[in-house]
Structures are given as C-alpha cells and as structure tokens.
Design an enzyme around this catalytic site. Structure first.
Site, PDB file in Angstrom:
ATOM      1  N   LYS A  39      16.029  69.940  67.856  1.00 38.23           N
ATOM      2  CA  LYS A  39      14.710  70.390  67.387  1.00 38.23           C
ATOM      3  C   LYS A  39      13.673  70.187  68.484  1.00 38.23           C
ATOM      4  O   LYS A  39      13.922  69.463  69.467  1.00 38.23           O
ATOM      5  CB  LYS A  39      14.332  69.600  66.127  1.00 38.23           C
ATOM      6  CG  LYS A  39      14.219  68.099  66.347  1.00 38.23           C
ATOM      7  CD  LYS A  39      14.176  67.353  65.014  1.00 38.23           C
ATOM      8  CE  LYS A  39      14.100  65.860  65.239  1.00 38.23           C
ATOM      9  NZ  LYS A  39      14.312  65.098  63.999  1.00 38.23           N
ATOM     10  N   ARG A 136       9.706  60.843  52.672  1.00 32.79           N
ATOM     11  CA  ARG A 136       9.287  62.082  53.338  1.00 32.79           C
ATOM     12  C   ARG A 136       9.830  63.274  52.559  1.00 32.79           C
ATOM     13  O   ARG A 136       9.143  63.841  51.724  1.00 32.79           O
ATOM     14  CB  ARG A 136       9.759  62.053  54.799  1.00 32.79           C
ATOM     15  CG  ARG A 136       9.164  63.114  55.666  1.00 32.79           C
ATOM     16  CD  ARG A 136       9.447  62.877  57.144  1.00 32.79           C
ATOM     17  NE  ARG A 136      10.863  62.989  57.507  1.00 32.79           N
ATOM     18  CZ  ARG A 136      11.315  62.868  58.750  1.00 32.79           C
ATOM     19  NH1 ARG A 136      10.482  62.625  59.753  1.00 32.79           N
ATOM     20  NH2 ARG A 136      12.600  62.987  59.016  1.00 32.79           N
ATOM     21  N   HIS A 166      17.912  59.719  55.314  1.00 33.20           N
ATOM     22  CA  HIS A 166      17.379  59.397  56.640  1.00 33.20           C
ATOM     23  C   HIS A 166      16.762  58.007  56.604  1.00 33.20           C
ATOM     24  O   HIS A 166      16.005  57.684  55.683  1.00 33.20           O
ATOM     25  CB  HIS A 166      16.319  60.446  57.016  1.00 33.20           C
ATOM     26  CG  HIS A 166      15.883  60.400  58.448  1.00 33.20           C
ATOM     27  ND1 HIS A 166      16.766  60.293  59.505  1.00 33.20           N
ATOM     28  CD2 HIS A 166      14.643  60.441  59.003  1.00 33.20           C
ATOM     29  CE1 HIS A 166      16.083  60.288  60.645  1.00 33.20           C
ATOM     30  NE2 HIS A 166      14.796  60.363  60.370  1.00 33.20           N
ATOM     31  N   ARG A 222      23.672  61.954  63.237  1.00 30.91           N
ATOM     32  CA  ARG A 222      22.688  62.943  63.701  1.00 30.91           C
ATOM     33  C   ARG A 222      22.006  62.366  64.935  1.00 30.91           C
ATOM     34  O   ARG A 222      21.119  61.522  64.859  1.00 30.91           O
ATOM     35  CB  ARG A 222      21.675  63.247  62.594  1.00 30.91           C
ATOM     36  CG  ARG A 222      22.352  63.758  61.306  1.00 30.91           C
ATOM     37  CD  ARG A 222      21.344  64.184  60.268  1.00 30.91           C
ATOM     38  NE  ARG A 222      20.390  63.146  59.946  1.00 30.91           N
ATOM     39  CZ  ARG A 222      20.494  62.280  58.948  1.00 30.91           C
ATOM     40  NH1 ARG A 222      21.549  62.326  58.131  1.00 30.91           N
ATOM     41  NH2 ARG A 222      19.573  61.378  58.751  1.00 30.91           N
ATOM     42  N   TYR A 267     -12.874  65.797  88.256  1.00 33.31           N
ATOM     43  CA  TYR A 267     -13.982  65.979  87.300  1.00 33.31           C
ATOM     44  C   TYR A 267     -14.600  64.643  86.916  1.00 33.31           C
ATOM     45  O   TYR A 267     -13.878  63.666  86.674  1.00 33.31           O
ATOM     46  CB  TYR A 267     -13.459  66.640  86.026  1.00 33.31           C
ATOM     47  CG  TYR A 267     -13.099  68.093  86.182  1.00 33.31           C
ATOM     48  CD1 TYR A 267     -14.054  69.034  86.557  1.00 33.31           C
ATOM     49  CD2 TYR A 267     -11.803  68.524  85.929  1.00 33.31           C
ATOM     50  CE1 TYR A 267     -13.711  70.381  86.677  1.00 33.31           C
ATOM     51  CE2 TYR A 267     -11.464  69.868  86.045  1.00 33.31           C
ATOM     52  CZ  TYR A 267     -12.425  70.787  86.415  1.00 33.31           C
ATOM     53  OH  TYR A 267     -12.090  72.102  86.520  1.00 33.31           O
ATOM     54  N   CYS A 314      -6.547  66.836  85.643  1.00 30.57           N
ATOM     55  CA  CYS A 314      -7.098  68.137  85.266  1.00 30.57           C
ATOM     56  C   CYS A 314      -6.068  68.918  84.441  1.00 30.57           C
ATOM     57  O   CYS A 314      -4.942  68.475  84.258  1.00 30.57           O
ATOM     58  CB  CYS A 314      -7.451  68.951  86.506  1.00 30.57           C
ATOM     59  SG  CYS A 314      -8.476  68.084  87.705  1.00 30.57           S
ATOM     60  N   ASP A 316      -4.460  71.642  85.306  1.00 33.61           N
ATOM     61  CA  ASP A 316      -3.347  72.163  86.106  1.00 33.61           C
ATOM     62  C   ASP A 316      -3.007  71.303  87.319  1.00 33.61           C
ATOM     63  O   ASP A 316      -2.060  71.613  88.041  1.00 33.61           O
ATOM     64  CB  ASP A 316      -3.694  73.562  86.627  1.00 33.61           C
ATOM     65  CG  ASP A 316      -4.327  74.420  85.558  1.00 33.61           C
ATOM     66  OD1 ASP A 316      -3.662  74.610  84.521  1.00 33.61           O
ATOM     67  OD2 ASP A 316      -5.480  74.849  85.732  1.00 33.61           O
TER      68      ASP A 316
HETATM   69  C1  LIG Z   1      15.258  64.153  64.305  1.00 35.16           C
HETATM   70  C2  LIG Z   1      16.167  63.648  63.269  1.00 35.16           C
HETATM   71  C3  LIG Z   1      17.278  62.869  63.634  1.00 35.16           C
HETATM   72  C4  LIG Z   1      17.521  62.382  65.052  1.00 35.16           C
HETATM   73  O1  LIG Z   1      16.780  61.184  65.240  1.00 35.16           O
HETATM   74  P1  LIG Z   1      16.834  60.379  66.612  1.00 35.16           P
HETATM   75  O2  LIG Z   1      16.039  59.152  66.335  1.00 35.16           O
HETATM   76  O3  LIG Z   1      16.201  61.237  67.653  1.00 35.16           O
HETATM   77  O4  LIG Z   1      18.253  60.109  66.882  1.00 35.16           O
HETATM   78  C5  LIG Z   1      18.163  62.517  62.631  1.00 35.16           C
HETATM   79  N1  LIG Z   1      17.953  62.893  61.337  1.00 35.16           N
HETATM   80  C6  LIG Z   1      16.880  63.623  60.962  1.00 35.16           C
HETATM   81  C7  LIG Z   1      16.712  63.991  59.536  1.00 35.16           C
HETATM   82  C8  LIG Z   1      15.955  64.008  61.903  1.00 35.16           C
HETATM   83  O5  LIG Z   1      14.895  64.710  61.514  1.00 35.16           O
END
Ligand SMILES: *Cc1c(COP(=O)(O)O)cnc(C)c1O
Length: 395
Positions: A39, A136, A166, A222, A267, A314, A316
């Site tokens: 992602k 969440r 999660h 994951r 700046y 800045c 750029d």
């Molecule tokens: C982004 C995400 C992960 C990966 O998490 P990391 O801490 O980068 O390993 C795993 N599960 C879900 C649901 C996520 O959104």
C-alpha cells in the site's frame, strides 16, 4: 530515452528486499503464508516494481489499502492474489470480483450488496475483519460475528477465504494488550475450527508480530515495514531478524560557492554565515518529501561525513555546509550526496529523520513524492527506473 535529468533519485535495492522477505519467511512457522504489504506506493518504494519483486521472492499475497491501489496493480499486469485491507463499498464489489481482488468485509450493507451482485461465473473473495482491540475497522469481538460469518458463508456470490484481525501494540515491548487481542481472536479461530467452517486463511500478524511473537501470526503474516528493511519500533527485538534498508535517497551538488561573512542562506535568512563559508546547493526539497520541518536539524552525507543543511529547506532545493571535509581538493559540483542511506560506512537512517520530525520511519519513506524517480538495483546494476513524470514507468 533518458529516464530522468535531475540527479535526485531514490535507489531501491531489490537484493535487500529479497533478503528481508527471506528473513521473515525463516522467522515464522512453516506453512504460514506471507502477504507483502505494498500500500501507499509500497511505503514510497514504488508499488508495481515492489509487488512484482515480492511475488518473485515467494510472497503468497499482496495487500493494499484501497481498491484503486489494487486496480493499479492489476492494470500493470500483476495477477497474484491481491487483497484490499481497508474499506471497499458496495459500488466497488463488481469490479473487485471481475479483477479477482479480495476485499475486507465487515459491514452489513456491504454483505447485503454482495448478495445482490449480478450473476457471474466468478465469486467475490472476502476476508471478514474482526476488531479485537484496534478500534478501527472490523466487527467488534464482543458482537455477533458468528452470525455475520455464517451469513457470509451462505451467500452464494462470495467466497469467504479468510478471517483476520489487526494488532494495535504488537511493536511494544509489553505484550499484555497484544495477548488480549490474540486471545479474543483465538475464540474466533476456535469457532471456525470447532464448526469445521471452510475458511482457509485465519490471520493476525504484521511485521512486529513476525519479529516478536511469530506464534501469534495465524495462517498469514502481513508483512510491511520489515520487508523494506526498517524496524516497526525501537522496542522490537532486533536480534531475531536482521534487516537491511531497501531505500536510499541520493542527489548531487549542483552549485558550490564561497560566501563572505554575514551572507544569508535561503528564505527568511534563517542562517547567516559566520565567516567565509563554502556552501553547496542540492536539487531536492520539501516537494520531494524532504520535509521543511527538517530545516535547522537535517544532516546529509558528503565524502563519508555528516554535514548540516543550512537555512530553510525550499520546495525544490536546499543548501549544505561544505567546510572541513576530508580530501585533497575542496568539494566539487557533481559530487554525490546521500540524504538517506549509507556512504563510507556511516548512515543516515529513516529512523534518524523520523526522530527529527517527531514521527515514524514509515512516514519518512511514504513522504517521498512521485517526482523522485525510483531506480531499482540488483547485484549492483540498475535494472529499471520508474519516473511517473514521464507517464508510464520506464522499464
Ligand atoms: C499496513 C498493514 C499491515 C502491515 O503493517 P507493518 O507494520 O508495516 O508490517 C498489516 N496489516 C494491516 C491490516 C495493515 O493495514
């Protein structure tokens, strides 16, 4: 065609990526699947190229945050199992099914919408999300998730391939809360097993879980931040998995000048030279993701030494101090500068930059903007360049 002209680029080591994936593969119990989290443009590393490489390295699944990110990968010809971890609404279900994109399911109206999809030879793959304490997405662990799972299983348009949760605090040394979440999730797992429900992938772990408590991963890890060679926090056990940072941010000095005492730099004249000073100008700034909030604290590497950024960063460009560096000749225009990465045995890490910004390494690489070309390196050789400014990535 020249892939880019400005010398600023992010170099992505595919060798480091592949070693990091292998390290996690070793750390989790045999048979556990690996999902590569790509992602947010693969945490700034370039979604298409990282997805391809992760699959080459044996990733079983790809994960993205929302449907458009998944469609980007399918449009690039990536056919691996691919899941949207975040919310997909009723209007996204038909295209997800068509493109074989798995979606996270946790809302009644979306389940309802799935059951009224027009007929097709394909079924929509879903993973049901349970909220065990992240607060969440997902169905609360205390609610009637049993009924939701059963109704999803009875919906002929969908295939319930997974159930997941999660962890909120997996990267903390104190595992009390993660254990509580794990215990709540185990109830779900036991319900599935106990009733012999045909749901093959029950998964919970992120990078921190893979490092510290791999036994709480379930059937699929994951893997995000760790794949990119960065540790999820300062509290995880760094001994168990050795990681190599994948991304370096590099540029070259495009102007060297000697300014007299009292000369203003950038700046707002926030920096004024004390005596005669050698100053270099770099073609990189906050629009590239090199945050203006680093003004006054940023350092870069030149000739294997850390030197300070002078004055305000800045949009750029930014300026650096060049006095006192080793070498027979003064620093020249065209010399290499490392903003993030290693040179001559010393490093500036994403954690160093994150510390100055009061954020996480995750955000530092995510901030790198589209106008920074990504140069992919394997065995010390450039293998491809992606520069979205020229339209489609140039391979
Ligand atoms: C982004 C995400 C992960 C990966 O998490 P990391 O801490 O980068 O390993 C795993 N599960 C879900 C649901 C996520 O959104």
């Amino acid at each position: 065609m020249v892939p880019y002209f400005r010398p600023t680029r992010a170099e992505i080591s595919l060798d480091a990526l592949s070693r990091n994936i292998a390290a996690f593969r070793q750390a989790v119990p045999g048979g556990v699947r690996l999902m590569a989290s790509v992602k947010a443009n693969a945490y700034g590393h370039g979604a298409v190229q990282i997805a391809r490489e992760a699959v080459r390295c044996g990733a079983d699944y790809l994960g993205v945050a929302f449907l458009d990110e998944a469609i980007q990968l399918r449009n690039a010809g990536i056919s691996a199992p691919l899941m949207v971890l975040g919310f997909v609404g009723p209007e996204g279900l038909a295209i997800a099914r068509e493109l074989n994109i798995t979606v996270a399911l946790f809302r009644e109206d979306v389940l309802e919408a799935a059951s009224t999809l027009p007929p097709s030879s394909k079924r929509l793959k879903v993973h049901i999300k349970i909220d065990t304490g992240m607060g969440r997405l997902g169905i609360l662990a205390g609610q009637d998730w049993q009924s939701f799972i059963r109704r999803a299983l009875q919906t002929s348009m969908i295939e319930v391939e997974g159930v997941f949760t999660h962890f909120a605090c997996a990267d903390e040394a104190d595992k009390t809360y993660t254990k509580l979440q794990y215990d709540r999730f185990r109830e779900v797992e036991e319900y599935i097993k106990g009733n012999a429900l045909p749901i093959p992938i029950v998964h919970a772990g992120n990078s921190a879980t893979g490092m510290d408590t791999p036994e709480w991963t379930g059937g699929m890890l994951r893997l995000g931040i760790g794949m990119y060679g960065l540790y999820p926090s300062a509290e995880v056990n760094r001994q168990r998995i050795e990681l190599r940072p994948v991304l370096s941010l590099k540029t070259e000095i495009v102007k060297v000048k000697e300014v007299p005492p009292g000369w203003g730099i950038s700046y707002g004249k926030r920096y004024v030279s004390g005596g005669t000073e050698r100053i270099g100008t770099l073609p990189v700034g906050y629009a590239d993701g090199y945050s203006r909030m680093l003004s006054g604290s940023a350092e870069v590497l030149v000739r294997g030494h850390k030197v300070p950024v002078r004055g305000t960063i800045c949009m750029d460009q930014c300026m650096i101090a060049l006095d006192g560096l080793p070498g027979l000749s003064p620093v020249q225009e065209g010399e290499e500068v490392i903003l993030l990465g290693s040179q001559g045995g010393i490093s500036i890490t994403a954690d160093d930059i994150a510390g100055k910004l009061g954020t996480l390494n995750y955000e530092v690489t995510c901030m790198l903007s589209e106008r920074v070309p990504r140069v992919y390196i394997r065995d010390g050789q450039k293998v491809s360049v992606s520069n979205p400014l020229y339209g489609t990535p140039l391979d």
